[in-house]
Motif scaffolding. Structure first.
Motif, PDB file in Angstrom:
ATOM      1  N   TRP A 181      60.170   3.095  33.662  1.00  0.00           N
ATOM      2  CA  TRP A 181      59.809   4.397  33.857  1.00  0.00           C
ATOM      3  C   TRP A 181      60.581   5.804  34.135  1.00  0.00           C
ATOM      4  CZ3 TRP A 181      54.490   5.517  32.477  1.00  0.00           C
ATOM      5  CH2 TRP A 181      54.160   7.062  32.625  1.00  0.00           C
ATOM      6  N   THR A 182      61.658   5.545  34.935  1.00  0.00           N
ATOM      7  CA  THR A 182      62.017   6.541  34.821  1.00  0.00           C
ATOM      8  C   THR A 182      63.151   7.422  34.812  1.00  0.00           C
ATOM      9  OG1 THR A 182      63.110   5.240  37.021  1.00  0.00           O
ATOM     10  CG2 THR A 182      61.999   6.415  37.693  1.00  0.00           C
ATOM     11  N   TYR A 185      60.722   9.223  31.827  1.00  0.00           N
ATOM     12  CA  TYR A 185      60.147   9.630  32.645  1.00  0.00           C
ATOM     13  C   TYR A 185      61.408  10.382  33.653  1.00  0.00           C
ATOM     14  CZ  TYR A 185      56.705   9.387  29.632  1.00  0.00           C
ATOM     15  OH  TYR A 185      56.139   8.361  28.311  1.00  0.00           O
ATOM     16  N   GLU A 188      59.182  11.402  36.582  1.00  0.00           N
ATOM     17  CA  GLU A 188      58.040  10.727  37.201  1.00  0.00           C
ATOM     18  C   GLU A 188      56.367  10.494  36.296  1.00  0.00           C
ATOM     19  OE1 GLU A 188      58.298   9.297  41.296  1.00  0.00           O
ATOM     20  OE2 GLU A 188      60.588   8.714  40.501  1.00  0.00           O
ATOM     21  N   GLY A 190      54.443  11.313  33.093  1.00  0.00           N
ATOM     22  CA  GLY A 190      53.992  10.611  31.443  1.00  0.00           C
ATOM     23  C   GLY A 190      53.173  11.840  30.764  1.00  0.00           C
ATOM     24  N   ALA A 191      54.237  11.483  29.317  1.00  0.00           N
ATOM     25  CA  ALA A 191      53.411  12.934  28.437  1.00  0.00           C
ATOM     26  C   ALA A 191      52.138  12.962  28.804  1.00  0.00           C
ATOM     27  CB  ALA A 191      54.385  11.784  26.811  1.00  0.00           C
TER      28      ALA A 191
END
Length: 214
Positions: A181-182, A185, A188, A190-191
């Motif tokens: 995830w990191t 992003y 932290e 998300g899009a």
């Protein structure tokens, strides 16, 4: 499920704490959980809190239920008599060298389910985790995870780690593995606006450096 094992360049991996297949209100939710899993259609599915095949929960084996409905291979992991949260692995690919690894605990027993799959001639090691307990127990777990995967390629360690990114055991793992995830992003978030920052982010998918998250 029939799935190609050649010419694959990526795998869909999912971790899911099912809370013994109950929802936030304590109601059985195995059907909605099955629908969610189907919508993702993961190649590898790691379940936590899957320890429902015991008397206090009416001996409901939801791991078997999911596996049969999905047509997946499955490994239940640690048996319920050991007192763990339950860690089970389901896969579209045959599960090889399945085993359960126990580490020091001072709360609930810590049992990690491990298995291997082979895709396109490449052997992957899967570690489904759900540790809990004191800082000492968490550090022992983290060190054991790194020791057991040392020198191995194509490692995927995922599950409910019960670790925040500022805790010592997390930092130890993060020095070796890539947090999916990191890495995508860094803030932290998300899009699509999913906020995975702060203390609520305790479930992780870690990859060995020879793998890249998409």
């Amino acid at each position: 499920v029939q799935v190609a094992s050649t010419r694959r360049t990526s795998l869909m991996v999912m971790t899911f704490n099912t809370q013994q297949s109950n929802d936030d209100f304590g109601e059985r939710s195995y059907e909605s959980q099955l629908a969610l899993i189907r919508s993702v259609s993961p190649d590898i599915l790691a379940l936590q809190e899957s320890d429902s095949a015991r008397i206090s929960l009416n001996n409901n084996d939801y791991v078997r239920y999911f596996a049969e409905k999905l047509g997946y291979h499955s490994y239940y992991g640690p048996s319920t008599v050991t007192g763990t949260y339950g860690t089970a692995i389901l896969s579209k690919y045959p599960l090889l060298n399945t085993r359960t690894v126990f580490t020091f605990s001072d709360k609930d027993e810590i049992g990690t389910a491990e298995a291997e799959i082979e895709v396109n001639g490449i052997r992957f090691t899967i570690c489904d985790v759900h540790p809990d307990g004191s800082d000492i127990a968490m550090m022992v777990f983290a060190k054991a995870l790194l020791e057991r995967t040392q020198g191995k390629s194509h490692v995927i360690a995922l599950g409910d780690f019960n670790l925040r990114d500022y805790e010592e055991a997390y930092v130890l793992i993060d020095r070796v593995f890539i947090n999916s995830w990191t890495s995508i992003y860094p803030n932290e978030i998300g899009a699509n606006g999913v906020d995975m920052s702060g203390d609520n982010r305790i479930d992780h998918i870690f990859l060995s450096p020879d793998l890249s998250p998409l």
